[in-house]
Design a protein around this motif. Structure first.
Motif, PDB file in Angstrom:
ATOM      1  N   THR A 146      -5.148  -0.114   4.994  1.00  0.00           N
ATOM      2  CA  THR A 146      -6.503  -0.629   4.769  1.00  0.00           C
ATOM      3  C   THR A 146      -7.476   0.486   4.385  1.00  0.00           C
ATOM      4  O   THR A 146      -8.576   0.593   4.929  1.00  0.00           O
ATOM      5  CB  THR A 146      -7.012  -1.385   6.020  1.00  0.00           C
ATOM      6  OG1 THR A 146      -5.949  -2.168   6.571  1.00  0.00           O
ATOM      7  CG2 THR A 146      -8.152  -2.331   5.663  1.00  0.00           C
ATOM      8  N   ASP A 147      -7.069   1.294   3.411  1.00  0.00           N
ATOM      9  CA  ASP A 147      -7.900   2.433   3.015  1.00  0.00           C
ATOM     10  C   ASP A 147      -8.344   2.379   1.560  1.00  0.00           C
ATOM     11  O   ASP A 147      -8.992   3.312   1.075  1.00  0.00           O
ATOM     12  CB  ASP A 147      -7.147   3.744   3.261  1.00  0.00           C
ATOM     13  CG  ASP A 147      -5.863   3.856   2.444  1.00  0.00           C
ATOM     14  OD1 ASP A 147      -5.341   2.808   1.997  1.00  0.00           O
ATOM     15  OD2 ASP A 147      -5.364   4.984   2.263  1.00  0.00           O
ATOM     16  N   VAL A 148      -8.025   1.297   0.858  1.00  0.00           N
ATOM     17  CA  VAL A 148      -8.238   1.241  -0.587  1.00  0.00           C
ATOM     18  C   VAL A 148      -9.358   0.256  -0.905  1.00  0.00           C
ATOM     19  O   VAL A 148      -9.450  -0.816  -0.301  1.00  0.00           O
ATOM     20  CB  VAL A 148      -6.928   0.833  -1.307  1.00  0.00           C
ATOM     21  CG1 VAL A 148      -7.156   0.700  -2.803  1.00  0.00           C
ATOM     22  CG2 VAL A 148      -5.845   1.864  -1.032  1.00  0.00           C
ATOM     23  N   GLN A 149     -10.196   0.616  -1.879  1.00  0.00           N
ATOM     24  CA  GLN A 149     -11.348  -0.202  -2.236  1.00  0.00           C
ATOM     25  C   GLN A 149     -10.930  -1.476  -2.980  1.00  0.00           C
ATOM     26  O   GLN A 149      -9.750  -1.768  -3.145  1.00  0.00           O
ATOM     27  CB  GLN A 149     -12.326   0.629  -3.068  1.00  0.00           C
ATOM     28  CG  GLN A 149     -13.089   1.668  -2.251  1.00  0.00           C
ATOM     29  CD  GLN A 149     -14.025   1.051  -1.226  1.00  0.00           C
ATOM     30  OE1 GLN A 149     -14.634   0.011  -1.459  1.00  0.00           O
ATOM     31  NE2 GLN A 149     -14.142   1.699  -0.076  1.00  0.00           N
ATOM     32  N   ASP A 150     -11.935  -2.206  -3.451  1.00  0.00           N
ATOM     33  CA  ASP A 150     -11.748  -3.556  -3.972  1.00  0.00           C
ATOM     34  C   ASP A 150     -11.431  -3.574  -5.463  1.00  0.00           C
ATOM     35  O   ASP A 150     -11.547  -2.565  -6.153  1.00  0.00           O
ATOM     36  CB  ASP A 150     -13.032  -4.358  -3.734  1.00  0.00           C
ATOM     37  CG  ASP A 150     -14.211  -3.768  -4.505  1.00  0.00           C
ATOM     38  OD1 ASP A 150     -14.461  -2.566  -4.338  1.00  0.00           O
ATOM     39  OD2 ASP A 150     -14.855  -4.494  -5.286  1.00  0.00           O
ATOM     40  N   ASN A 151     -11.062  -4.766  -5.944  1.00  0.00           N
ATOM     41  CA  ASN A 151     -10.984  -5.133  -7.363  1.00  0.00           C
ATOM     42  C   ASN A 151     -10.073  -4.242  -8.187  1.00  0.00           C
ATOM     43  O   ASN A 151     -10.513  -3.330  -8.880  1.00  0.00           O
ATOM     44  CB  ASN A 151     -12.382  -5.181  -8.001  1.00  0.00           C
ATOM     45  CG  ASN A 151     -12.340  -5.823  -9.386  1.00  0.00           C
ATOM     46  OD1 ASN A 151     -11.465  -6.629  -9.682  1.00  0.00           O
ATOM     47  ND2 ASN A 151     -13.268  -5.447 -10.238  1.00  0.00           N
ATOM     48  N   MET A 152      -8.782  -4.550  -8.114  1.00  0.00           N
ATOM     49  CA  MET A 152      -7.782  -3.950  -8.987  1.00  0.00           C
ATOM     50  C   MET A 152      -7.558  -2.461  -8.708  1.00  0.00           C
ATOM     51  O   MET A 152      -7.059  -1.738  -9.565  1.00  0.00           O
ATOM     52  CB  MET A 152      -8.135  -4.208 -10.466  1.00  0.00           C
ATOM     53  CG  MET A 152      -8.127  -5.691 -10.823  1.00  0.00           C
ATOM     54  SD  MET A 152      -8.938  -6.147 -12.385  1.00  0.00           S
ATOM     55  CE  MET A 152      -7.987  -5.227 -13.567  1.00  0.00           C
ATOM     56  N   VAL A 153      -7.932  -2.004  -7.521  1.00  0.00           N
ATOM     57  CA  VAL A 153      -7.528  -0.671  -7.071  1.00  0.00           C
ATOM     58  C   VAL A 153      -6.233  -0.873  -6.289  1.00  0.00           C
ATOM     59  O   VAL A 153      -6.238  -1.359  -5.161  1.00  0.00           O
ATOM     60  CB  VAL A 153      -8.604   0.001  -6.194  1.00  0.00           C
ATOM     61  CG1 VAL A 153      -8.153   1.398  -5.787  1.00  0.00           C
ATOM     62  CG2 VAL A 153      -9.932   0.056  -6.929  1.00  0.00           C
ATOM     63  N   GLU A 154      -5.119  -0.525  -6.909  1.00  0.00           N
ATOM     64  CA  GLU A 154      -3.814  -0.935  -6.414  1.00  0.00           C
ATOM     65  C   GLU A 154      -3.226   0.065  -5.419  1.00  0.00           C
ATOM     66  O   GLU A 154      -3.608   1.232  -5.372  1.00  0.00           O
ATOM     67  CB  GLU A 154      -2.851  -1.102  -7.597  1.00  0.00           C
ATOM     68  CG  GLU A 154      -3.296  -2.181  -8.578  1.00  0.00           C
ATOM     69  CD  GLU A 154      -2.358  -2.333  -9.758  1.00  0.00           C
ATOM     70  OE1 GLU A 154      -2.404  -3.385 -10.418  1.00  0.00           O
ATOM     71  OE2 GLU A 154      -1.558  -1.396 -10.012  1.00  0.00           O
ATOM     72  N   THR A 155      -2.285  -0.446  -4.631  1.00  0.00           N
ATOM     73  CA  THR A 155      -1.439   0.415  -3.804  1.00  0.00           C
ATOM     74  C   THR A 155      -0.005   0.283  -4.303  1.00  0.00           C
ATOM     75  O   THR A 155       0.337  -0.666  -5.014  1.00  0.00           O
ATOM     76  CB  THR A 155      -1.517   0.019  -2.322  1.00  0.00           C
ATOM     77  OG1 THR A 155      -1.185  -1.374  -2.185  1.00  0.00           O
ATOM     78  CG2 THR A 155      -2.912   0.246  -1.768  1.00  0.00           C
ATOM     79  N   HIS A 156       0.819   1.220  -3.925  1.00  0.00           N
ATOM     80  CA  HIS A 156       2.186   1.255  -4.442  1.00  0.00           C
ATOM     81  C   HIS A 156       3.185   1.382  -3.296  1.00  0.00           C
ATOM     82  O   HIS A 156       2.836   1.777  -2.178  1.00  0.00           O
ATOM     83  CB  HIS A 156       2.336   2.414  -5.430  1.00  0.00           C
ATOM     84  CG  HIS A 156       1.372   2.329  -6.578  1.00  0.00           C
ATOM     85  ND1 HIS A 156       1.519   1.419  -7.602  1.00  0.00           N
ATOM     86  CD2 HIS A 156       0.219   3.005  -6.834  1.00  0.00           C
ATOM     87  CE1 HIS A 156       0.511   1.542  -8.446  1.00  0.00           C
ATOM     88  NE2 HIS A 156      -0.291   2.495  -8.003  1.00  0.00           N
TER      89      HIS A 156
END
Length: 395
Positions: A64-74
Motif C-alpha cells: 500500500t505504498d503506490v499512488q493512484d491512477n495507473m501507477v502500477e506495481t509488479h
C-alpha cells in the motif's frame, strides 16, 4: 456480542478453517490486519504453513505504498515472506492462469471503503469471474464498511460507462461490505463462483468504525482517516477535474480547492444554498492548502476542508456534487474537467467514469437543481435496493 473480523474468526475457529481447500493464495494489503495489527499474511503462514503458496496485491500494492491512477506495481519475490507477490494492478488486472496454477482457494482480505469507484471491488469481481472459469474457491474475510453499511447515496452505474472504477450496477456509496459485494456478484450478476464469506461477529449495518475498537490502517495511501472514507464519495469526484482533491497534503480527499479561490467569501456566497439543501452532519471549513505533489503542486489553493460531524446524517456524495456545481459557477470558465487517461480508459473522460454516467457532468454544467439531482439518483435505485436486500448478511 464481541466484535470480530472475518480474519480473526478464521484464525480462531477450526470449523471455519475447513473452508480453505488445499493450497491457497491470499489477496491482501497493509490494512489486512487483526486487532493486534498483525498482518494477516504472517498469521496465515503461522496457521497454514506452506499451504499459503502465493500472495496477491490490489491497486496501490501489497504494501500500500503506490499512488493512484495507473501507477502500477509488479510481481516480485518478497524477501521476508519468501513468496511471490503477484500484482493485480500491473500488466494485468485479471489473474492469469499461471498466477492461479496449483491453487484450490483464494482468500480475499481487503479493507474496502464502501464506494463504487474504489477499485478493490472491481478486483474482486474480475477475480471471481476468473475463478469461476477455473473452478477455484473464493473466500472473503469480511471487514467493516467505514462509510457505513446502512446508507446508500449516488446514482446507479449505467453499464454503458462500465470501467475499472465501476464494474457493477450499484450506487457510488453502495452500503455493502466486501463480503456482501461478492454475494451481489454471485447472485445478482450471476457469476457462478464457488464463493464463501467468513462473516464478522458483532457487526450491524449501522456500526461505525470507532465502535469496532479496531485501529484504522490506510486502505490506500491517501485515505488516512475514517473521516476521509466518509467524505470520499464526494471528494473523489474532484479526481475528474483539474481542481485539487488534496493529494499532496496531509488530509487528502478531505480538502478540495484550486488556486485563485478565496474560501471565506465563497462560503459566504454559497451558505444560503447549503442551508436550503439541508446538508446536515457536514461542516465546510474554509481552508488554504499547499499540495506538495500532483495537481497544483507547490501552489497555494483555496477551498474547503470537509468535516463529518454526524455520519448518520452526512451525505458526502451529495456534498461533492454540490461543490462541483458551485466551483464550476465560481471559476467563470477557468473550471476544467480532467482530460488525461483515467484508470485505463483513453476516450471517455474521468468524471463520467467516476459518476458512471455523463448526466451528472451535464447537471453541473447546467447549474442543475437539487430536485433534478434527486431525480438522477432515482434511476435504477428501486432495482438496486431490491437486489441488495436479497444478499445482506448483517442487519
Amino acid at each position: 456480542m464481541t466484535f470480530q473480523l472475518g480474519l480473526e474468526k478464521l484464525l480462531s475457529d477450526k470449523k471455519t478453517q475447513e473452508l480453505i481447500l488445499g493450497d491457497f493464495g491470499y489477496l491482501c494489503h497493509s490494512a489486512s490486519v487483526d486487532k493486534d495489527l498483525t498482518l494477516g499474511a504472517i498469521s496465515l503462514i503461522n496457521l497454514f504453513g506452506d499451504r499459503l503458496k502465493k500472495i496477491f496485491g490490489p491497486q496501490h500494492g501489497f504494501v500500500t505504498d503506490v499512488q493512484d491512477n495507473m501507477v502500477e506495481t509488479h510481481d516480485f519475490k518478497h524477501p521476508y515472506f519468501n513468496r511471490v507477490i503477484h500484482s493485480l494492478y500491473g500488466e494485468t488486472r485479471i489473474p492469469t492462469d499461471k498466477m492461479l496454477e496449483g491453487l484450490e482457494t483464494i482468500i480475499v482480505d481487503l479493507q474496502d471503503v464502501g464506494t463504487r469507484v474504489y477499485t478493490y471491488i472491481s478486483t474482486l469481481n474480475l477475480l471471481m469471474e476468473k475463478c469461476a472459469q477455473k473452478g477455484i474457491r473464493v473466500v472473503v474475510l469480511d471487514r467493516p464498511n467505514p462509510a457505513r453499511a446502512d446508507i446508500i447515496e449516488g446514482t446507479v452505474l449505467d453499464l454503458n460507462w462500465k470501467s475499472f472504477v465501476g464494474q457493477l450496477p450499484i450506487p457510488q456509496r453502495h452500503g455493502m461490505t466486501m463480503g456482501e459485494v461478492g454475494l451481489f456478484i454471485r447472485e445478482v450478476m450471476k457469476v457462478k463462483c464457488d464463493y464463501h464469506v467468513i462473516k464478522m461477529e458483532g457487526y450491524k449495518r449501522s456500526t461505525v468504525w470507532e465502535e469496532t475498537n479496531r485501529h484504522w490502517v490506510n486502505a490506500s495511501p491517501n485515505l488516512s482517516t475514517t473521516n476521509s472514507c466518509l467524505s470520499f464519495p464526494g471528494t473523489v469526484l474532484f479526481e475528474g477535474t483539474k481542481l485539487s482533491e488534496g493529494r499532496g497534503t496531509t488530509r487528502a480527499l478531505e480538502v478540495v480547492g484550486a488556486p485563485d479561490i478565496e474560501p471565506f467569501s465563497l462560503l459566504e456566497k454559497i451558505q444560503l444554498k447549503l442551508d436550503q439543501w439541508k446538508m446536515n452532519g457536514i461542516i465546510l471549513r474554509p481552508q488554504m492548502f499547499w499540495p506538495t505533489f500532483q495537481k497544483h503542486a507547490n501552489k497555494s489553493c483555496g477551498g474547503f476542508h470537509i468535516h463529518i460531524t454526524d455520519s448518520s446524517k452526512a451525505q458526502g456524495w451529495r456534498m461533492g456534487q454540490f461543490l462541483l456545481r458551485e466551483f464550476y459557477q465560481e471559476m467563470n470558465g477557468k473550471f476544467e474537467w480532467q482530460d488525461a487517461p483515467y484508470e485505463y480508459e483513453f476516450e471517455k473522460i474521468a468524471i463520467d467514469l467516476i459518476n458512471g454516467t455523463d448526466k451528472l457532468r451535464q447537471w453541473v454544467e447546467a447549474n442543475g437543481s437539487l430536485d433534478e439531482l434527486i431525480d438522477l439518483e432515482k434511476v435504477g435505485m428501486t432495482e438496486y435496493t431490491k437486489a441488495r436486500s436479497s444478499i445482506l448478511l448483517y442487519f
